[in-house]
Design an enzyme around this catalytic site. Structure first.
Site, PDB file in Angstrom:
ATOM      1  N   ASN A 285       0.828  -1.210   0.000  1.00 35.29           N
ATOM      2  CA  ASN A 285       0.000   0.000   0.000  1.00 35.29           C
ATOM      3  C   ASN A 285       0.856   1.251   0.000  1.00 35.29           C
ATOM      4  OD1 ASN A 285      -2.391   1.766   0.623  1.00 35.29           O
ATOM      5  ND2 ASN A 285      -1.275   2.021   2.549  1.00 35.29           N
TER       6      ASN A 285
ATOM      7  N   ARG B 176      -0.252 -12.402   2.523  1.00 30.44           N
ATOM      8  CA  ARG B 176      -1.146 -11.538   3.315  1.00 30.44           C
ATOM      9  C   ARG B 176      -1.007 -10.142   2.723  1.00 30.44           C
ATOM     10  NH1 ARG B 176      -0.003  -7.465   7.258  1.00 30.44           N
ATOM     11  NH2 ARG B 176      -1.720  -7.098   8.689  1.00 30.44           N
TER      12      ARG B 176
ATOM     13  N   ASP C  72      -1.129  -6.572   3.320  1.00 30.41           N
ATOM     14  CA  ASP C  72      -1.163  -5.570   4.379  1.00 30.41           C
ATOM     15  C   ASP C  72      -1.968  -4.350   3.920  1.00 30.41           C
ATOM     16  OD1 ASP C  72       0.079  -4.470   6.941  1.00 30.41           O
ATOM     17  OD2 ASP C  72       0.778  -2.985   5.485  1.00 30.41           O
TER      18      ASP C  72
ATOM     19  N   GLU D 216      -5.907  -7.844   4.444  1.00 30.94           N
ATOM     20  CA  GLU D 216      -6.184  -7.209   5.720  1.00 30.94           C
ATOM     21  C   GLU D 216      -7.161  -6.057   5.532  1.00 30.94           C
ATOM     22  OE1 GLU D 216      -4.159  -4.935   9.438  1.00 30.94           O
ATOM     23  OE2 GLU D 216      -3.831  -4.341   7.384  1.00 30.94           O
TER      24      GLU D 216
ATOM     25  N   ASN E 104      -3.533 -10.915  16.538  1.00 30.22           N
ATOM     26  CA  ASN E 104      -2.453 -10.812  15.558  1.00 30.22           C
ATOM     27  C   ASN E 104      -1.352  -9.900  16.103  1.00 30.22           C
ATOM     28  OD1 ASN E 104      -3.232  -8.171  15.109  1.00 30.22           O
ATOM     29  ND2 ASN E 104      -3.707  -8.435  12.950  1.00 30.22           N
TER      30      ASN E 104
HETATM   31  C1  LAG Z   1      -0.937  -2.732   8.840  1.00 33.24           C
HETATM   32  N1  LAG Z   1      -2.089  -3.056   8.500  1.00 33.24           N
HETATM   33  O1  LAG Z   1      -2.858  -2.315   7.721  1.00 33.24           O
HETATM   34  C2  LAG Z   1      -0.035  -3.537   9.686  1.00 33.24           C
HETATM   35  O2  LAG Z   1      -0.660  -4.715  10.130  1.00 33.24           O
HETATM   36  C3  LAG Z   1       0.460  -2.655  10.787  1.00 33.24           C
HETATM   37  O3  LAG Z   1       1.294  -3.375  11.638  1.00 33.24           O
HETATM   38  C4  LAG Z   1       1.172  -1.466  10.142  1.00 33.24           C
HETATM   39  O4  LAG Z   1       1.438  -0.446  11.097  1.00 33.24           O
HETATM   40  C5  LAG Z   1       0.312  -0.759   9.113  1.00 33.24           C
HETATM   41  N2  LAG Z   1      -0.564  -1.578   8.415  1.00 33.24           N
HETATM   42  C6  LAG Z   1       1.184  -0.110   8.080  1.00 33.24           C
HETATM   43  O5  LAG Z   1       1.813  -1.123   7.312  1.00 33.24           O
HETATM   44  C7  LAG Z   1       2.631  -0.572  11.850  1.00 33.24           C
HETATM   45  C8  LAG Z   1       2.429   0.105  13.185  1.00 33.24           C
HETATM   46  C9  LAG Z   1       2.446   1.612  13.065  1.00 33.24           C
HETATM   47  C10 LAG Z   1       3.710   2.048  12.359  1.00 33.24           C
HETATM   48  C11 LAG Z   1       3.698   1.393  10.970  1.00 33.24           C
HETATM   49  C12 LAG Z   1       4.909   1.748  10.154  1.00 33.24           C
HETATM   50  O6  LAG Z   1       1.163  -0.315  13.725  1.00 33.24           O
HETATM   51  O7  LAG Z   1       2.424   2.185  14.380  1.00 33.24           O
HETATM   52  O8  LAG Z   1       3.785   3.451  12.259  1.00 33.24           O
HETATM   53  O9  LAG Z   1       3.711  -0.029  11.129  1.00 33.24           O
HETATM   54  O10 LAG Z   1       6.092   1.377  10.795  1.00 33.24           O
HETATM   55  C13 LAG Z   1       4.975   4.058  12.749  1.00 33.24           C
HETATM   56  C14 LAG Z   1       4.684   4.980  13.920  1.00 33.24           C
HETATM   57  C15 LAG Z   1       3.797   6.142  13.440  1.00 33.24           C
HETATM   58  C16 LAG Z   1       4.492   6.894  12.288  1.00 33.24           C
HETATM   59  C17 LAG Z   1       4.820   5.888  11.179  1.00 33.24           C
HETATM   60  C18 LAG Z   1       5.611   6.544  10.042  1.00 33.24           C
HETATM   61  O11 LAG Z   1       4.036   4.244  14.938  1.00 33.24           O
HETATM   62  O12 LAG Z   1       3.572   7.038  14.507  1.00 33.24           O
HETATM   63  O13 LAG Z   1       3.648   7.893  11.767  1.00 33.24           O
HETATM   64  O14 LAG Z   1       5.626   4.822  11.708  1.00 33.24           O
HETATM   65  O15 LAG Z   1       6.855   7.002  10.494  1.00 33.24           O
END
Ligand code: LAG
Length: 477
Positions: free
Chosen positions: A98, A185, A187, A224, A289
């Site tokens: 995505n 999967r 995402d 997802e 998950n």
């Molecule tokens: C998903 N599903 O739609 C994944 O299962 C999930 O684990 C992914 O988020 C998300 N999509 C994007 O692929 C994870 C974390 C986020 C994290 C993101 C990118 O849940 O918290 O964001 O991966 O690493 C992080 C920071 C954010 C920030 C972002 C960009 O937590 O605050 O804005 O990075 O720097």
């Protein structure tokens, strides 16, 4: 795209979250293959942004589609797939298509690739600013266009309508198929347009008989799409093009086995309309998950995890005993901070799980090796195709059912269960596979006498450490 292409009578995959390819290969040979697991979902395999302190979520920030991450490189991936396939275990890849990374300066990847995220420049693919939707933040989840075309958490949003973007993704997918994997999967599928995904899926190669798949077999794809109702995007926009992860499922089971809902209501849990569930054949189900076990994604306090072992094992046992959906077992590393990555050395390299007496001991939880869970995987394989029969409940929080005449389960969330129940099983002495097994011709845990009419007195007391009991025809004396 809704057939996982499991080998033989296998039914269940496990997500080996953040495991290294070499360790997964060994786990396939030592444990997953022999125990009857059907597949492994691996963490994203492509090159990702390296983030300080190495949080697990860095793997959801791609810098390129080269196969190189903390789990291993392309040669190691290939070796793992081959070794797992050889023992009847399929590999599914978590595909982050995505978006690319969020902003970071400097931005360098697990394979040494650099990028300029703030300029939407990713030479490792390559993608340029023309390949992205103009940056904006997703704020309003009632607006489907915003959900699809704006950025999720500041992650730069690829425009899958563009031919170049489609071609790069298709090329990556086909390479993974050539390496022998069985599926993906997808995402953040909710954040992409179904028609764009459909166009991409159409161009994915069939699986190859050379890797042990049937002729003309399409890869398994599970998307997802977090839809708990009431948003601009619906999961039912996606299940015609491929399978969908059913997020409502783990929330329902979490509430049930936490004692916050009435277990007896599960009587019609195979009625998809009544529960607004994706049709069973298109659904991938789980109790938790990698996101919602740590408060990310959706589900919040309803979700059960390894941190509440008794109700967690009951929920997983229910999932594996009940015929709805394709089941996925979660296998975690221990954490206190939700950002914390897997056990690692000071140079960032991941530490392999250490297994003592069948248990993981060095920071890996390995729920998939918990005896109660591994037994229920075997149960699901044994009763595959059998009807749910002999449903019983006390109207509240005690239930039981059989799978044809091959298996029987009972669950107790409230008070003491002591009841004469119809098990559907032939007469005999059965060992409860939750508290033990058949060992030297005897039951090492509880045993249950089924008499000629198929009934048995079943007992699960609230003081017991397990709240579920399971019998099947392979654990009969
Ligand atoms: C998903 N599903 O739609 C994944 O299962 C999930 O684990 C992914 O988020 C998300 N999509 C994007 O692929 C994870 C974390 C986020 C994290 C993101 C990118 O849940 O918290 O964001 O991966 O690493 C992080 C920071 C954010 C920030 C972002 C960009 O937590 O605050 O804005 O990075 O720097």
């Amino acid at each position: 795209h809704n057939d996982p292409h499991y080998v033989g009578d296998r039914t269940t995959m496990v997500h080996l979250f953040e495991w290294k390819f070499n360790d997964i290969a060994k786990e396939c040979e030592d444990f997953l293959g022999p125990m009857g697991y059907g597949g492994v979902q691996v963490s994203p395999i492509n090159e990702n942004l390296v983030i300080e302190n190495r949080p697990w979520y860095e793997r959801y920030q791609p810098l390129s589609y080269k196969i190189i991450s903390r789990s291993g490189n392309e040669a190691e991936f290939k070796d793992m797939v081959k070794r797992c396939n050889k023992v009847g275990v399929r590999i599914y890849v978590d595909a982050v298509i995505n978006h690319m990374s969020g902003n970071a300066q400097p931005a360098y990847g697990t394979g040494g690739t650099t990028a300029k995220p703030d300029e939407l420049s990713y030479p490792g693919v390559p993608y340029t600013s023309k390949d992205f939707n103009p940056p904006c933040d997703i704020q309003n989840y009632n607006n489907a266009t915003e959900v699809r075309d704006c950025e999720l958490s500041g992650l730069h949003d690829l425009n899958q309508t563009k031919t170049n973007v489609r071609d790069k993704i298709i090329k990556y997918f086909n390479k993974v198929i050539d390496l022998g994997a069985a599926g993906f999967r997808i995402d953040a599928a909710k954040h992409m347009w179904p028609q764009d995904l459909k166009a991409i899926y159409k161009k994915i190669k069939n699986l190859s008989p050379k890797n042990g798949y049937p002729k003309n077999a399409q890869c398994y794809i599970y998307q997802e799409v977090i839809d708990l109702g009431g948003e601009g995007v619906s999961k039912f926009e996606y299940n015609d093009i491929a399978s969908v992860i059913e997020f409502q499922y783990g929330i329902v089971l979490g509430n049930m086995f936490r004692g916050k809902d009435n277990l007896a209501r599960l009587q019609n849990f195979d009625d998809e309309n009544a529960w607004r569930l994706i049709p069973s054949k298109d659904a991938l189900v789980m109790v938790d998950n990698h996101d919602n076990q740590r408060g990310h994604g959706a589900g919040g306090a309803s979700i059960l995890t390894h941190k509440d072992p008794k109700p967690y094992k009951m929920a997983v046992a229910f999932m594996l005993a009940h015929p709805y959906g394709h089941a996925r077992v979660m296998s975690s590393f221990a954490f206190s901070d939700p950002s914390q990555g897997p056990p690692a050395n000071s140079d960032g390299s991941i530490i392999s799980p250490e297994i003592v007496n069948g248990e993981c001991v060095n920071g890996w939880v390995c729920e998939h090796r918990w005896p109660q869970i591994q037994q229920m995987v075997k149960f699901r394989n044994l009763v595959n195709g059998e009807k749910l029969e002999n449903w019983w409940s006390n109207g509240k929080n005690q239930i039981a059912f059989s799978r044809g005449g091959k298996g029987f389960v009972a669950f107790n969330v409230e008070g003491d269960l002591r009841e004469k129940l119809q098990t559907g099983l032939p007469a005999g002495t059965y060992c409860d596979v939750i508290t033990g097994d058949v060992v030297d011709g005897k039951c090492s845990g509880k045993s249950v006498q089924v008499v000629d009419d198929g009934t048995a007195t079943v007992e699960i007391l609230s003081s017991e450490s397990e709240g579920v009991l399971a019998l099947h025809n392979q654990a009969k004396l």
